[in-house]
Design an enzyme around this catalytic site. Structure first.
Site, PDB file in Angstrom:
ATOM      1  N   ASP A 210       8.463   4.060  -5.703  1.00  0.00           N
ATOM      2  CA  ASP A 210       8.581   4.700  -6.919  1.00  0.00           C
ATOM      3  C   ASP A 210       8.086   4.184  -8.278  1.00  0.00           C
ATOM      4  O   ASP A 210       7.478   3.195  -8.096  1.00  0.00           O
ATOM      5  CB  ASP A 210      10.261   4.786  -6.986  1.00  0.00           C
ATOM      6  CG  ASP A 210      11.065   3.357  -6.847  1.00  0.00           C
ATOM      7  OD1 ASP A 210      11.007   2.971  -8.496  1.00  0.00           O
ATOM      8  OD2 ASP A 210      11.394   2.822  -6.514  1.00  0.00           O
ATOM      9  N   ASP A 212       9.623   2.753 -11.162  1.00  0.00           N
ATOM     10  CA  ASP A 212      10.289   2.304 -12.392  1.00  0.00           C
ATOM     11  C   ASP A 212      10.574   3.524 -12.944  1.00  0.00           C
ATOM     12  O   ASP A 212      10.126   5.086 -13.209  1.00  0.00           O
ATOM     13  CB  ASP A 212      10.172   1.342 -12.641  1.00  0.00           C
ATOM     14  CG  ASP A 212      11.014   0.233 -12.952  1.00  0.00           C
ATOM     15  OD1 ASP A 212      12.578  -0.434 -11.397  1.00  0.00           O
ATOM     16  OD2 ASP A 212      11.026   0.085 -13.860  1.00  0.00           O
TER      17      ASP A 212
END
Length: 291
Positions: A210, A212
């Protein structure tokens, strides 16, 4: 030259590698207690290998409760010489996209409450951590991941946070913009510190799941998305591990970067002042210099 034994610390499914022979789960008890789980040992292409599920099979341990000292000590006691750490991370860089692999070479440690060292009162040591990963192992990790079809970024700074929560938006922006970190995770510290103290070569392979919370899209970290991306990367991670024996070989020359002699001048406590119980405990990871 000496015999090589590869150690892999990672998720519970990482050990499902095609071609693993003589596989057996082994219980190891260390002076720092039991590791996260039993350790799966076997051979790949004739090279001994050991797999340690960092969070235990079924993931019962959160990052703060992983027994890092016991994990590294157990691998050392089994004869492991080279450790590959595989972990999921968030990314602070647009170019390091979900699904990419980053071969980390630096760390910023923001963990707290975790024992950071094997040494302490009774036997004091200070090892150099200026270059916390081994370039020789990082070369092999990069080559293996690339051959597995992963997009690989060589070099990056890993921000180790305590967790188990993910970052606030303010923290994420600070780590990215002010601190210059590239990826963020919760497990590589104190793991890398302890591997250095145990004179083990150590490489970190960070699998991006991902962006973040700094990234406007999707804007926050969702566990379901992380798990989906991690599952998609699992085959590539296993293929990377499968390639390591051929890339490294069964015989191991002395580390040209000195990882296997990190304690050469690190212990400051003179023999007459060392605590006998501390020394006995430390022999499992530092016997080369203590004996």
């Amino acid at each position: 030259m000496s015999a090589r034994m590869i150690g892999v610390i990672g998720g519970s499914g990482l050990y499902e590698v095609e071609g693993l022979e003589n596989a057996a789960w082994t219980h190891v008890e260390t002076p720092w207690g039991a590791p996260s789980d039993e350790i799966l040992t076997g051979q790949l292409d004739g090279v001994p290998i050991a797999f340690l599920p960092r969070h235990g099979r079924g993931h019962p341990l959160d990052p703060g409760s992983v027994p890092y000292r016991a994990n590294i000590a157990a691998l050392k006691m089994l004869g492991v010489t080279d450790v590959f750490s595989v972990s999921a991370v968030g990314s602070f860089r647009e170019a390091m996209a979900p699904g990419d692999f980053v071969v980390v070479d630096q760390f910023i440690d923001r963990t707290k409450g975790r024992a950071p060292s094997f040494f302490g009162p009774g036997c004091v040591a200070h090892v150099s951590l200026a270059h916390p990963t081994c370039p020789r192992l990082s070369d092999a990790a990069e080559a293996g991941a690339s051959a597995a079809g992963a997009t690989v970024h060589r070099g990056g700074t890993y921000l180790a946070m305590e967790g188990p929560q993910f970052s606030t938006l303010a923290e994420s922006r600070m780590y990215r913009e002010s601190w210059g970190a590239d990826v963020i995770g919760m497990t590589n510290m104190p793991e890398a510190r302890l591997a250095r103290e145990a004179e083990l070569c150590y490489a970190s392979v960070a699998m991006v799941t991902d962006y973040d919370s700094w990234h406007p899209d999707p804007g926050e970290v969702e566990v379901t998305e992380i798990l989906a991306t991690a599952a998609a990367n699992a085959d590539k991670a296993r293929a990377m591990v499968r390639a390591l024996p051929e890339l490294l070989g069964a015989q191991r020359a002395a580390c040209p970067h000195g990882c296997d002699h990190a304690l050469e001048h690190a212990i400051l406590t003179v023999p007459s002042a060392r605590d006998a119980q501390a020394v006995e405990r430390l022999r499992t990871v530092a016997g080369r210099v203590l004996d």
